[in-house]
Design a protein around this motif. Structure first.
Motif, PDB file in Angstrom:
ATOM      1  N   GLY A  79     -34.336  22.575  -7.812  1.00  0.00           N
ATOM      2  CA  GLY A  79     -32.917  22.698  -8.117  1.00  0.00           C
ATOM      3  C   GLY A  79     -32.590  22.275  -9.532  1.00  0.00           C
ATOM      4  O   GLY A  79     -33.471  21.989 -10.349  1.00  0.00           O
ATOM      5  N   LYS A  80     -31.291  22.233  -9.815  1.00  0.00           N
ATOM      6  CA  LYS A  80     -30.769  21.792 -11.105  1.00  0.00           C
ATOM      7  C   LYS A  80     -29.678  20.761 -10.853  1.00  0.00           C
ATOM      8  O   LYS A  80     -28.823  20.943  -9.985  1.00  0.00           O
ATOM      9  N   GLY A  81     -29.720  19.691 -11.608  1.00  0.00           N
ATOM     10  CA  GLY A  81     -28.683  18.670 -11.472  1.00  0.00           C
ATOM     11  C   GLY A  81     -28.694  17.948 -10.138  1.00  0.00           C
ATOM     12  O   GLY A  81     -27.677  17.387  -9.727  1.00  0.00           O
ATOM     13  N   VAL A  82     -29.838  17.936  -9.454  1.00  0.00           N
ATOM     14  CA  VAL A  82     -29.915  17.352  -8.112  1.00  0.00           C
ATOM     15  C   VAL A  82     -30.271  15.871  -8.197  1.00  0.00           C
ATOM     16  O   VAL A  82     -31.185  15.472  -8.916  1.00  0.00           O
ATOM     17  N   ARG A  83     -29.540  15.099  -7.419  1.00  0.00           N
ATOM     18  CA  ARG A  83     -29.772  13.654  -7.295  1.00  0.00           C
ATOM     19  C   ARG A  83     -29.432  13.295  -5.853  1.00  0.00           C
ATOM     20  O   ARG A  83     -28.266  13.081  -5.522  1.00  0.00           O
ATOM     21  N   GLU A  84     -30.437  13.270  -4.970  1.00  0.00           N
ATOM     22  CA  GLU A  84     -30.170  13.038  -3.549  1.00  0.00           C
ATOM     23  C   GLU A  84     -30.860  11.767  -3.069  1.00  0.00           C
ATOM     24  O   GLU A  84     -32.056  11.590  -3.267  1.00  0.00           O
ATOM     25  N   GLU A  85     -30.078  10.901  -2.441  1.00  0.00           N
ATOM     26  CA  GLU A  85     -30.626   9.637  -1.963  1.00  0.00           C
ATOM     27  C   GLU A  85     -31.516   9.866  -0.748  1.00  0.00           C
ATOM     28  O   GLU A  85     -31.233  10.725   0.099  1.00  0.00           O
ATOM     29  N   ILE A  86     -32.585   9.091  -0.645  1.00  0.00           N
ATOM     30  CA  ILE A  86     -33.522   9.186   0.465  1.00  0.00           C
ATOM     31  C   ILE A  86     -33.084   8.183   1.532  1.00  0.00           C
ATOM     32  O   ILE A  86     -33.048   6.972   1.279  1.00  0.00           O
ATOM     33  N   PRO A  87     -32.708   8.656   2.735  1.00  0.00           N
ATOM     34  CA  PRO A  87     -32.128   7.762   3.739  1.00  0.00           C
ATOM     35  C   PRO A  87     -32.984   6.552   4.086  1.00  0.00           C
ATOM     36  O   PRO A  87     -32.461   5.451   4.282  1.00  0.00           O
ATOM     37  N   SER A  88     -34.289   6.727   4.167  1.00  0.00           N
ATOM     38  CA  SER A  88     -35.165   5.608   4.541  1.00  0.00           C
ATOM     39  C   SER A  88     -35.504   4.702   3.364  1.00  0.00           C
ATOM     40  O   SER A  88     -36.193   3.688   3.537  1.00  0.00           O
ATOM     41  N   MET A  89     -35.003   5.056   2.162  1.00  0.00           N
ATOM     42  CA  MET A  89     -35.232   4.234   0.965  1.00  0.00           C
ATOM     43  C   MET A  89     -33.917   4.116   0.197  1.00  0.00           C
ATOM     44  O   MET A  89     -33.761   4.705  -0.874  1.00  0.00           O
ATOM     45  N   PRO A  90     -32.956   3.368   0.716  1.00  0.00           N
ATOM     46  CA  PRO A  90     -31.649   3.271   0.056  1.00  0.00           C
ATOM     47  C   PRO A  90     -31.778   2.830  -1.398  1.00  0.00           C
ATOM     48  O   PRO A  90     -32.483   1.867  -1.711  1.00  0.00           O
ATOM     49  N   GLY A  91     -31.118   3.575  -2.285  1.00  0.00           N
ATOM     50  CA  GLY A  91     -31.191   3.277  -3.707  1.00  0.00           C
ATOM     51  C   GLY A  91     -32.261   4.051  -4.436  1.00  0.00           C
ATOM     52  O   GLY A  91     -32.352   3.975  -5.665  1.00  0.00           O
ATOM     53  N   VAL A  92     -33.106   4.804  -3.698  1.00  0.00           N
ATOM     54  CA  VAL A  92     -34.131   5.655  -4.298  1.00  0.00           C
ATOM     55  C   VAL A  92     -33.719   7.109  -4.092  1.00  0.00           C
ATOM     56  O   VAL A  92     -33.249   7.479  -3.018  1.00  0.00           O
ATOM     57  N   TYR A  93     -33.931   7.927  -5.123  1.00  0.00           N
ATOM     58  CA  TYR A  93     -33.442   9.301  -5.112  1.00  0.00           C
ATOM     59  C   TYR A  93     -34.558  10.304  -5.372  1.00  0.00           C
ATOM     60  O   TYR A  93     -35.554   9.992  -6.025  1.00  0.00           O
ATOM     61  N   ARG A  94     -34.358  11.499  -4.846  1.00  0.00           N
ATOM     62  CA  ARG A  94     -35.118  12.652  -5.307  1.00  0.00           C
ATOM     63  C   ARG A  94     -34.317  13.308  -6.416  1.00  0.00           C
ATOM     64  O   ARG A  94     -33.107  13.514  -6.285  1.00  0.00           O
ATOM     65  N   PHE A  95     -34.992  13.653  -7.516  1.00  0.00           N
ATOM     66  CA  PHE A  95     -34.341  14.281  -8.656  1.00  0.00           C
ATOM     67  C   PHE A  95     -34.924  15.663  -8.893  1.00  0.00           C
ATOM     68  O   PHE A  95     -36.135  15.879  -8.742  1.00  0.00           O
ATOM     69  N   SER A  96     -34.068  16.593  -9.290  1.00  0.00           N
ATOM     70  CA  SER A  96     -34.593  17.833  -9.845  1.00  0.00           C
ATOM     71  C   SER A  96     -35.252  17.513 -11.178  1.00  0.00           C
ATOM     72  O   SER A  96     -35.023  16.445 -11.767  1.00  0.00           O
ATOM     73  N   VAL A  97     -36.070  18.416 -11.661  1.00  0.00           N
ATOM     74  CA  VAL A  97     -36.871  18.124 -12.853  1.00  0.00           C
ATOM     75  C   VAL A  97     -36.000  17.736 -14.038  1.00  0.00           C
ATOM     76  O   VAL A  97     -36.306  16.790 -14.772  1.00  0.00           O
ATOM     77  N   ASP A  98     -34.885  18.445 -14.246  1.00  0.00           N
ATOM     78  CA  ASP A  98     -34.038  18.143 -15.399  1.00  0.00           C
ATOM     79  C   ASP A  98     -33.465  16.731 -15.329  1.00  0.00           C
ATOM     80  O   ASP A  98     -33.461  15.993 -16.324  1.00  0.00           O
ATOM     81  N   VAL A  99     -33.021  16.325 -14.139  1.00  0.00           N
ATOM     82  CA  VAL A  99     -32.469  14.974 -13.973  1.00  0.00           C
ATOM     83  C   VAL A  99     -33.577  13.935 -14.079  1.00  0.00           C
ATOM     84  O   VAL A  99     -33.401  12.869 -14.685  1.00  0.00           O
ATOM     85  N   ALA A 100     -34.752  14.250 -13.518  1.00  0.00           N
ATOM     86  CA  ALA A 100     -35.868  13.314 -13.583  1.00  0.00           C
ATOM     87  C   ALA A 100     -36.287  13.030 -15.021  1.00  0.00           C
ATOM     88  O   ALA A 100     -36.613  11.892 -15.373  1.00  0.00           O
ATOM     89  N   VAL A 101     -36.259  14.057 -15.869  1.00  0.00           N
ATOM     90  CA  VAL A 101     -36.597  13.849 -17.281  1.00  0.00           C
ATOM     91  C   VAL A 101     -35.565  12.930 -17.935  1.00  0.00           C
ATOM     92  O   VAL A 101     -35.924  11.989 -18.655  1.00  0.00           O
ATOM     93  N   GLU A 102     -34.281  13.179 -17.669  1.00  0.00           N
ATOM     94  CA  GLU A 102     -33.230  12.327 -18.238  1.00  0.00           C
ATOM     95  C   GLU A 102     -33.400  10.874 -17.786  1.00  0.00           C
ATOM     96  O   GLU A 102     -33.294   9.940 -18.597  1.00  0.00           O
ATOM     97  N   GLU A 103     -33.650  10.684 -16.489  1.00  0.00           N
ATOM     98  CA  GLU A 103     -33.789   9.329 -15.966  1.00  0.00           C
ATOM     99  C   GLU A 103     -35.047   8.645 -16.515  1.00  0.00           C
ATOM    100  O   GLU A 103     -35.056   7.436 -16.762  1.00  0.00           O
TER     101      GLU A 103
END
Length: 336
Positions: A48-72
């Motif tokens: 995806g693009k611009g994706v930032r989704e929290e992982i329910p079993s890991m509160p505070g940890v997210y899956r990022f799309s590549v573009d967001v992951a690079v920024e982070e």
């Protein structure tokens, strides 16, 4: 009659609390220190693009799309974090029995590697060549008639390592625990002009119950057929872990890793005593989730426990720690 002695008579002239009295004396005599230099940020990728989704079993940890992951990741580098380790949640449509999509130059990890290296060379990239995010059965190797076949799996893992090196990976970290994979990867990297790409061996990856949230994060939790006991190390064994590490070093590993972390501090200490090489621990998803859940219920102070556990790895002998807490810990360290 009860014999009574003064404290000075009991302790002699030594009072250990003297060096604990002030903040400055505690800092002066501190034996182990944690810095952002010790942290490797473990990050999850998704499509995806611009994706930032929290992982329910890991509160505070997210899956990022590549573009967001690079920024982070660029922000993480700004905090002084020296390296990042990406893991992918690939769509089910690309998964196969042999996990061959791991060799595709356009998979999530390889796209992230290329895009990150276009932006900066100032943060290291550590990539895992195991097949589990790419197989329909969730195993780290190729499954044939109910058995994980070693040599065929190694061939695919070597192809994966070359693909990752071509995309820009600085360190290949094979977590599959197949016999001979370190030597095969080293030979292939050297033969293809990647002599400077290092290998961080998951030398002691234990068959552990602490990986559950990670499998949720990469989408393999419901796929796994059977268990991984035939290739991960039995968690009752420590001598076997030493033999694994020694063999990986003979095959060309540049650094070693122990996974999970906190339940295996004794293994970390034994490795440090036995081998004069850089040593890392992976503070895995289950360790993170326990702390996050307890903190959410008000049972623990999240930040204090986070920092205490990270320092425990340093005290045991680690040179670095792969952790989902890396960014939060680096911020705390920056704040002093």
């Amino acid at each position: 009659m009860i014999m009574k002695r003064t404290i000075d008579e009991i302790t002699g002239s030594s009072r250990l609390r003297r060096t604990r009295k002030f903040g400055w004396t505690r800092r002066l005599v501190r034996e182990n220190r944690l810095s952002a230099d010790d942290l490797v940020w473990t990050v999850f990728l998704c499509e995806g693009k611009g994706v930032r989704e929290e992982i329910p079993s890991m509160p505070g940890v997210y899956r990022f799309s590549v573009d967001v992951a690079v920024e982070e990741t660029l922000r993480a580098a700004g905090l002084g974090i020296p390296a990042v380790a990406p893991f992918a949640r690939e769509p089910h449509s690309v998964k196969t029995e042999d996990g061959a999509y791991i060799t595709n130059p356009d998979n999530l990890v390889n796209r992230f590697a290329r895009d990150l290296k276009k932006q900066t060379q100032d943060i290291g990239l550590i990539t895992d060549a195991a097949l589990d995010p790419y197989t329909t059965h969730g195993h780290d190797g190729i499954l044939r008639q109910g058995e994980i076949v070693n040599d065929e799996s190694v061939e695919m893992i070597v192809r994966a390592a070359l693909s990752q090196a071509q995309a820009g990976s600085d360190i290949i970290a094979p977590s599959d625990m197949m016999d001979g994979r370190v030597g095969a990867i080293r030979d292939a990297l050297d033969a293809n002009g990647f002599q400077d790409v290092a290998i961080m061996s998951y030398a002691a990856k234990f068959s552990s119950a602490f990986y559950g949230p990670y499998r949720d994060a990469i989408g393999t939790g419901g796929l796994l057929k059977g268990d991984k006991n035939t290739y991960y190390i039995d968690h009752a064994n420590s001598g076997e872990a030493i033999r694994e590490a020694g063999q990986d070093l003979l095959e060309g590993a540049d650094m070693l890793m122990v996974k999970p972390g906190l339940p295996y501090l004794d293994i970390i200490q034994r490795f440090k005593q036995a081998f004069s090489v850089p040593l890392f621990a992976y503070q895995v998803s289950g360790e993170y989730a326990m702390i996050a859940a307890a903190a959410a219920n008000g049972w623990l102070d999240r930040d204090r426990v986070m920092m205490e556990t990270l320092l425990a790895f340093k005290r045991a002998g680690c040179d670095g720690i792969l952790t989902y807490f890396a960014v939060d810990a680096a911020k705390k360290l920056q704040q002093g």
